[in-house]
Design a protein around this motif. Structure first.
Motif, PDB file in Angstrom:
ATOM      1  N   UNK A   1       2.718   3.580  -5.061  1.00 13.73           N
ATOM      2  CA  UNK A   1       3.178   4.722  -4.287  1.00 13.73           C
ATOM      3  C   UNK A   1       4.301   4.259  -3.364  1.00 13.73           C
ATOM      4  N   UNK A   2       5.336   5.043  -3.294  1.00  9.64           N
ATOM      5  CA  UNK A   2       6.485   4.739  -2.449  1.00  9.64           C
ATOM      6  C   UNK A   2       6.287   5.328  -1.042  1.00  9.64           C
ATOM      7  N   UNK A   3       7.084   4.845  -0.113  1.00 11.47           N
ATOM      8  CA  UNK A   3       7.020   5.285   1.283  1.00 11.47           C
ATOM      9  C   UNK A   3       7.110   6.806   1.413  1.00 11.47           C
ATOM     10  N   UNK A  48      -0.311  -4.331   0.213  1.00 14.37           N
ATOM     11  CA  UNK A  48      -0.519  -3.452  -0.936  1.00 14.37           C
ATOM     12  C   UNK A  48       0.035  -2.044  -0.709  1.00 14.37           C
ATOM     13  N   UNK A  49       0.522  -1.808   0.498  1.00 14.81           N
ATOM     14  CA  UNK A  49       1.085  -0.513   0.855  1.00 14.81           C
ATOM     15  C   UNK A  49       2.612  -0.598   0.825  1.00 14.81           C
ATOM     16  N   UNK A  50       3.283   0.546   0.812  1.00 11.52           N
ATOM     17  CA  UNK A  50       4.744   0.477   0.948  1.00 11.52           C
ATOM     18  C   UNK A  50       5.108  -0.345   2.184  1.00 11.52           C
ATOM     19  N   UNK A  51       6.147  -1.150   2.085  1.00 10.66           N
ATOM     20  CA  UNK A  51       6.502  -2.084   3.156  1.00 10.66           C
ATOM     21  C   UNK A  51       6.595  -1.407   4.523  1.00 10.66           C
ATOM     22  N   UNK A  52       7.214  -0.228   4.567  1.00  7.52           N
ATOM     23  CA  UNK A  52       7.405   0.477   5.841  1.00  7.52           C
ATOM     24  C   UNK A  52       6.079   0.922   6.451  1.00  7.52           C
ATOM     25  N   UNK A  53       5.063   1.076   5.627  1.00  9.03           N
ATOM     26  CA  UNK A  53       3.728   1.466   6.093  1.00  9.03           C
ATOM     27  C   UNK A  53       2.904   0.218   6.401  1.00  9.03           C
ATOM     28  N   UNK A  54       2.922  -0.729   5.498  1.00 15.61           N
ATOM     29  CA  UNK A  54       2.105  -1.933   5.627  1.00 15.61           C
ATOM     30  C   UNK A  54       2.394  -2.753   6.866  1.00 15.61           C
ATOM     31  N   UNK A  55       3.620  -2.684   7.352  1.00 14.20           N
ATOM     32  CA  UNK A  55       3.953  -3.495   8.529  1.00 14.20           C
ATOM     33  C   UNK A  55       3.152  -3.092   9.771  1.00 14.20           C
ATOM     34  N   UNK A  56       2.603  -1.894   9.786  1.00  9.48           N
ATOM     35  CA  UNK A  56       1.798  -1.468  10.931  1.00  9.48           C
ATOM     36  C   UNK A  56       0.443  -2.171  10.964  1.00  9.48           C
ATOM     37  N   UNK A  57       0.087  -2.803   9.863  1.00 12.19           N
ATOM     38  CA  UNK A  57      -1.161  -3.561   9.810  1.00 12.19           C
ATOM     39  C   UNK A  57      -0.939  -5.041  10.096  1.00 12.19           C
ATOM     40  N   UNK A 104      -4.629   1.310  -2.467  1.00 11.44           N
ATOM     41  CA  UNK A 104      -5.131  -0.066  -2.599  1.00 11.44           C
ATOM     42  C   UNK A 104      -6.345  -0.108  -3.528  1.00 11.44           C
ATOM     43  N   UNK A 105      -6.614  -1.268  -4.117  1.00  9.34           N
ATOM     44  CA  UNK A 105      -7.789  -1.401  -4.985  1.00  9.34           C
ATOM     45  C   UNK A 105      -9.089  -1.174  -4.210  1.00  9.34           C
ATOM     46  N   UNK A 106     -10.089  -0.707  -4.923  1.00 12.25           N
ATOM     47  CA  UNK A 106     -11.390  -0.427  -4.307  1.00 12.25           C
ATOM     48  C   UNK A 106     -11.961  -1.670  -3.624  1.00 12.25           C
ATOM     49  N   UNK A 107     -11.765  -2.841  -4.221  1.00 12.55           N
ATOM     50  CA  UNK A 107     -12.309  -4.072  -3.632  1.00 12.55           C
ATOM     51  C   UNK A 107     -11.680  -4.350  -2.262  1.00 12.55           C
ATOM     52  N   UNK A 108     -10.401  -4.073  -2.115  1.00 12.36           N
ATOM     53  CA  UNK A 108      -9.740  -4.269  -0.815  1.00 12.36           C
ATOM     54  C   UNK A 108     -10.273  -3.290   0.220  1.00 12.36           C
TER      55      UNK A 108
END
Length: 139
Positions: A1-3, A48-57, A104-108
């Motif tokens: 999925x894209x941003x 595992x998220x779009x870069x612009x989203x994942x950076x918040x984690x 993200x995968x279910x395991x994550x």
């Protein structure tokens, strides 16, 4: 999925009036979550998220221990909304996590949930509210 798709999904599902509002609730939810889970797990999910989203984690190096009520308060503070909007804050946070869960995968997602106390289960259960359920046919 894209941003753009991620933010668009949050905006649509949470019935927000702008992409900026969707980004704000996404940022507030994920940044607060990153303060509560182990940095390695936060980075794993963020990657595992779009870069612009994942950076918040990926902004926090130290885990804090706070309960569900504090989580909601922190998200509300970051969204700059009052306590009277608490149910809306919870709903929007659930929407963000629903979209994350689809990416993200279910395991994550299970590893992420395992790091949180049982009281956080509400974050991962999106329930219909009056705003999304539509009119009650019995009325």
């Amino acid at each position: 999925m894209q941003y753009d798709e991620f933010i668009g999904d949050v905006q649509h599902r949470a019935q927000l009036d702008s992409r900026e509002a969707a980004l704000s609730t996404t940022r507030a939810t994920l940044t607060t979550l990153s303060e509560r889970i182990q940095p390695g797990q936060a980075e794993n999910v963020g990657a595992q998220l779009p870069e612009e989203i994942g950076r918040h984690l990926e902004k926090v190096d130290e885990v804090e221990s706070f309960g569900w009520d504090e989580f909601v308060d922190r998200v509300a503070d970051r969204e700059q909304v009052g306590s009277e909007d608490r149910e809306d804050v919870i709903y929007r946070a659930r929407v963000v996590m629903e979209v994350v869960d689809e990416v993200i995968p279910e395991s994550s997602m299970e590893k992420l949930k395992d790091q949180l106390p049982a009281e956080y289960e509400d974050l991962f259960v999106l329930q219909e509210t009056e705003a999304t359920a539509g009119p009650n046919p019995e009325e």
